[in-house]
Design a protein around this motif. Structure first.
Motif, short mmCIF file in Angstrom:
data_model
loop_
_atom_site.label_atom_id
_atom_site.label_comp_id
_atom_site.label_asym_id
_atom_site.label_seq_id
_atom_site.Cartn_x
_atom_site.Cartn_y
_atom_site.Cartn_z
N ILE A 23 -8.46 -40.50 97.24
CA ILE A 23 -7.48 -41.53 97.59
C ILE A 23 -6.67 -41.04 98.80
O ILE A 23 -6.21 -39.90 98.83
CB ILE A 23 -6.51 -41.81 96.40
CG1 ILE A 23 -7.29 -42.25 95.16
CG2 ILE A 23 -5.43 -42.82 96.79
CD1 ILE A 23 -7.90 -43.62 95.23
N VAL A 24 -6.50 -41.93 99.76
CA VAL A 24 -5.73 -41.58 100.96
C VAL A 24 -4.57 -42.57 101.08
O VAL A 24 -4.80 -43.78 101.07
CB VAL A 24 -6.62 -41.71 102.22
CG1 VAL A 24 -5.85 -41.40 103.49
CG2 VAL A 24 -7.87 -40.84 102.11
N GLU A 25 -3.34 -42.06 101.15
CA GLU A 25 -2.19 -42.97 101.23
C GLU A 25 -1.56 -42.87 102.61
O GLU A 25 -1.41 -41.77 103.15
CB GLU A 25 -1.18 -42.60 100.15
CG GLU A 25 -1.79 -42.79 98.76
CD GLU A 25 -0.81 -42.58 97.64
OE1 GLU A 25 0.17 -41.84 97.84
OE2 GLU A 25 -1.03 -43.18 96.56
N PHE A 47 3.18 -49.70 103.17
CA PHE A 47 2.40 -48.67 102.48
C PHE A 47 1.00 -49.17 102.14
O PHE A 47 0.82 -50.30 101.68
CB PHE A 47 3.13 -48.27 101.19
CG PHE A 47 2.28 -47.46 100.26
CD1 PHE A 47 2.11 -46.09 100.46
CD2 PHE A 47 1.64 -48.06 99.18
CE1 PHE A 47 1.30 -45.35 99.60
CE2 PHE A 47 0.83 -47.33 98.32
CZ PHE A 47 0.66 -45.97 98.55
N LEU A 48 0.00 -48.29 102.35
CA LEU A 48 -1.39 -48.66 102.04
C LEU A 48 -2.09 -47.51 101.32
O LEU A 48 -1.81 -46.34 101.60
CB LEU A 48 -2.16 -48.94 103.32
CG LEU A 48 -1.69 -50.11 104.19
CD1 LEU A 48 -2.36 -50.04 105.55
CD2 LEU A 48 -1.99 -51.44 103.51
N SER A 49 -3.00 -47.88 100.43
CA SER A 49 -3.76 -46.85 99.73
C SER A 49 -5.25 -47.15 99.90
O SER A 49 -5.71 -48.25 99.59
CB SER A 49 -3.35 -46.86 98.26
OG SER A 49 -4.16 -46.00 97.54
N PHE A 50 -6.00 -46.18 100.40
CA PHE A 50 -7.44 -46.34 100.61
C PHE A 50 -8.20 -45.41 99.69
O PHE A 50 -7.71 -44.33 99.32
CB PHE A 50 -7.81 -45.97 102.06
CG PHE A 50 -7.23 -46.90 103.09
CD1 PHE A 50 -7.92 -48.04 103.49
CD2 PHE A 50 -5.99 -46.65 103.66
CE1 PHE A 50 -7.39 -48.90 104.44
CE2 PHE A 50 -5.46 -47.50 104.61
CZ PHE A 50 -6.16 -48.63 105.00
N GLN A 51 -9.42 -45.81 99.36
CA GLN A 51 -10.30 -44.89 98.65
C GLN A 51 -11.50 -44.61 99.55
O GLN A 51 -12.13 -45.54 100.07
CB GLN A 51 -10.76 -45.50 97.33
CG GLN A 51 -11.64 -44.53 96.56
CD GLN A 51 -11.89 -44.99 95.15
OE1 GLN A 51 -12.15 -46.16 94.91
NE2 GLN A 51 -11.82 -44.07 94.21
N LYS A 52 -11.81 -43.32 99.69
CA LYS A 52 -13.00 -42.98 100.48
C LYS A 52 -14.22 -43.36 99.67
O LYS A 52 -14.32 -43.00 98.49
CB LYS A 52 -13.01 -41.48 100.77
CG LYS A 52 -12.01 -41.05 101.80
CD LYS A 52 -12.35 -39.63 102.21
CE LYS A 52 -11.43 -39.10 103.25
NZ LYS A 52 -11.79 -37.72 103.61
N THR A 53 -15.16 -44.06 100.30
CA THR A 53 -16.29 -44.57 99.52
C THR A 53 -17.28 -43.46 99.16
O THR A 53 -18.02 -43.59 98.21
CB THR A 53 -17.04 -45.69 100.29
OG1 THR A 53 -17.37 -45.20 101.59
CG2 THR A 53 -16.20 -46.94 100.42
#
Ligand code: FAD
Length: 455
Positions: free
Chosen positions: A160-162, A149-155
Motif C-alpha cells: 500500500i502506498v499513501e 489524501f490517496l491510497s494506492f495498492q501496487k498490483t
C-alpha cells in the motif's frame, strides 16, 4: 494568487490515471513548473504493444489537436503518424460505395491515430520533464479528496502506498471505482446511461503486397439502420473494424453458420476483405463491450480535487469526440491556470461551473450522431440537407457553419454548436414554408390554366 512572498508556489499535484487525458494533463502541469506524480493502474503502455480493450484507433480532430499543439506534439501526430480521413465512405449492401466529404469547402480532415501510440508518446514526452514522476501498476483503492489524501495498492507486490497532494486530478476513465468517493458530496448530480448497443472490434488485414485493401483516406461506414459497422485505417495498412449493434443481435449470432449468414446478408463486401476464417476467429475471440454515457457535476471537490476526461463526462463514441473533449478539458484548465495565476480555488470553481454545459451538449450530440451514422446517411433528405448546408457554408463561411463542421473542425463551444444548428433549422424551415406558400398558388394557377381554363 499562487504567490508566496512574490514568488511562484510550486504545487504538488497527483494525477490519477495515465490514459490519454491524464498523461496529457501531466504534461500541461509540468510545463507550468508544478511537481507532478502520475499514478496508473496498469503497467507502462510503452512495454505492452498490443491494444488493451478499448478501441485500437481513434479519430483526432481540432479540439484534440489544439491541446497537442500546446505541448508541442501536434505536428508529430499529424505529419508522422495520423492518417487523414477526408470524408465518409458509405458501403451499400450491394457492395457499391459513395463518398460524403466532411468539408468540401476547406477540405479539412480528421486523423486516424493509434490509441497506444498516442498514449505512449504522451508518456514519453513527460520523461523530458524532471518534475514528473510516473508510477505504473498502482491502483487507487481509497481516497479522502477533501484532505488531498490517496491510497494506492501496487498490483504486483500488493504493497500500500499513501500520498498527499495540494491538488488531485482524477483522470481514471469512465469505469473509475473511486468516483464513489466524489459522489458522497452533497448536491452531486450523477447520471449514467448504458445504451442497448455494444461494440466488437474486427480487423481487415493489409493486402498481399502490404497495402490497404480499401481507399485509406476515409472513414468507412456500413450503415444498416438499426446497426452499423465502421472501419478506420491503421499505420500498418490494416483496418480496425468496429461492429456496433444491440446486444441481443450479438447474442443471437452464437455459431459460425449464423455469423456468416448475417455478414453475407448485411456486409457481403466485407467478407473477402476480412477473410472468412479471420472473421470467425476474431468474432468469437472477443465479446461485445458496453457503451456508457456519463453526465455529472460538480467536477471539483473544493480547491483539492478535480475530475476530467471520461471520468467526468464519458460519451458514446459516435462523433469521435470523447478523447477530443477530454483533451479540450486540459486546454481550458491550462487557460484557467494562466488566468487565475495558479489559484486553485478559483480555477477549480470556474472549470466546474462552466465546463459541464458543453460536456452535456457533446453527450447529446454523440447520441444523435449514432442515428445519423447508422441510418440517416442513407436517406435522400439527409443528403439534400448536407448539400444545402455545404452551399450556404461556402457562401457564408463565418455565419453558417454546419453542425458536423462546428463540432469537428472548430473550437466553438459544444453548446453553441447546438444553438447554431437550431437557428439554421429555423431559417431553413421558414424558407421552405415561404417557398411552399409562393409556389403553391403559382402551381394551382398553372393546373387551372392547363386542365380547366382551356376546356
Ligand atoms: P481512459 O482512456 O479510460 O484512461 C483512464 C486511465 O485510468 C486508464 O489508463 C486506466 O488504467 C486508469 N485507471 C482506471 N482506474 C484506475 C485506478 N483505480 N487507479 C489508477 N489508474 C486507474 N474518442 C475520440 O476522441 N475519437 C474517437 O474516434 C473515439 N473512438 C472511440 C471508440 C470506442 C469504441 C470507444 C469506447 C471510445 C472512443 N473514444 C473516442 C473515446 C475515448 O476512448 C475516450 O474518451 C478516452 O479514452 C478518454 O481518455 P481518459 O484518459 O479520460 O480515460
Amino acid at each position: 494568487a499562487n504567490l508566496e512572498n512574490g514568488t511562484f508556489k510550486k504545487l504538488d499535484v497527483v494525477v490519477v490515471g495515465g490514459g490519454l487525458v491524464g498523461s496529457l494533463e501531466a504534461l500541461f502541469l509540468a510545463k507550468r513548473g508544478h511537481r507532478v506524480r502520475l499514478y496508473e493502474y496498469r503497467e507502462d503502455i510503452r512495454n505492452t504493444p498490443q491494444a488493451r480493450g478499448r478501441s485500437i484507433n481513434l479519430a483526432l480532430s481540432i479540439r484534440g489537436r489544439t491541446a497537442l499543439r500546446e505541448v508541442g506534439l501536434e505536428d508529430h501526430m499529424i505529419n508522422n503518424h495520423g492518417i487523414p480521413m477526408k470524408g465518409r465512405n458509405i458501403h451499400r449492401i450491394d457492395g457499391s460505395t459513395y463518398i460524403i466529404p466532411y468539408d468540401s469547402r476547406t477540405k479539412q480532415c480528421i486523423y486516424s491515430v493509434g490509441r497506444n501510440y498516442l498514449n505512449g508518446l504522451l508518456l514519453q514526452e513527460s520523461e523530458k520533464y524532471e518534475n514528473v514522476e510516473r508510477f505504473f501498476n498502482h491502483k487507487l483503492i481509497a481516497s479522502n479528496l477533501r484532505e488531498g489524501f490517496l491510497s494506492f495498492q501496487k498490483t504486483d507486490t500488493k504493497e500500500i502506498v499513501e500520498v498527499n497532494a495540494d491538488l488531485i486530478i482524477g483522470a481514471d476513465g469512465a469505469f473509475s471505482a473511486v468516483r464513489k468517493e466524489i459522489m458522497k458530496q452533497p448536491l452531486f448530480d450523477y447520471n449514467q446511461k448504458y445504451i442497448e448497443h455494444g461494440y466488437l472490434e474486427l480487423c481487415i488485414p493489409p493486402d498481399s503486397n502490404g497495402g490497404f485493401q480499401m481507399p485509406p483516406n476515409y472513414l468507412h461506414i456500413w450503415p444498416r439502420g438499426e446497426f452499423m459497422m465502421i472501419a478506420l485505417p491503421n499505420q500498418d495498412c490494416s483496418w480496425t473494424v468496429t461492429l456496433f449493434m444491440p446486444f441481443t443481435h450479438f447474442k443471437s449470432l452464437d455459431n459460425e453458420d449464423k455469423l456468416l449468414k448475417f455478414f453475407e446478408k448485411y456486409f457481403p463486401d466485407s467478407i473477402p476483405l476480412i477473410g472468412k476464417q479471420k472473421l470467425i476467429a476474431d468474432y468469437f475471440a472477443g465479446s461485445a463491450s458496453p457503451l456508457i454515457a456519463i453526465k455529472c457535476r460538480p467536477y471539483n471537490v473544493e480547491d483539492k480535487a478535480l475530475i476530467i476526461g471520461d471520468r467526468a463526462h464519458a460519451v458514446v463514441p459516435f462523433n469521435g469526440q470523447g478523447m477530443n473533449a477530454g483533451f479540450e478539458d486540459c486546454t481550458i484548465l491550462n487557460q484557467l491556470f494562466q488566468k487565475h495565476h495558479d489559484d486553485l480555488a478559483k480555477i477549480l470553481k470556474e472549470f466546474s461551473d462552466t465546463r459541464w454545459e458543453d460536456t452535456f451538449a457533446i453527450s447529446d450530440l454523440a447520441m444523435y450522431n449514432y442515428i445519423e451514422m447508422r441510418d440517416l446517411v442513407t436517406r435522400p433528405s439527409y443528403l439534400l440537407r448536407k448539400a444545402i448546408d455545404d452551399v450556404i457554408f461556402w457562401l457564408m463561411p463565418k455565419v453558417w457553419i454546419p453542425l458536423y463542421n462546428s463540432v469537428t473542425f472548430s473550437t466553438i463551444p459544444y453548446t453553441q454548436c447546438i444553438k447554431n444548428r437550431q437557428w439554421q433549422d429555423k431559417v431553413l424551415n421558414r424558407s421552405l414554408l415561404f417557398l411552399g406558400t409562393v409556389t403553391s398558388p403559382v402551381g394551382a394557377f398553372y393546373v387551372y390554366k392547363k386542365f380547366v381554363g382551356l376546356s
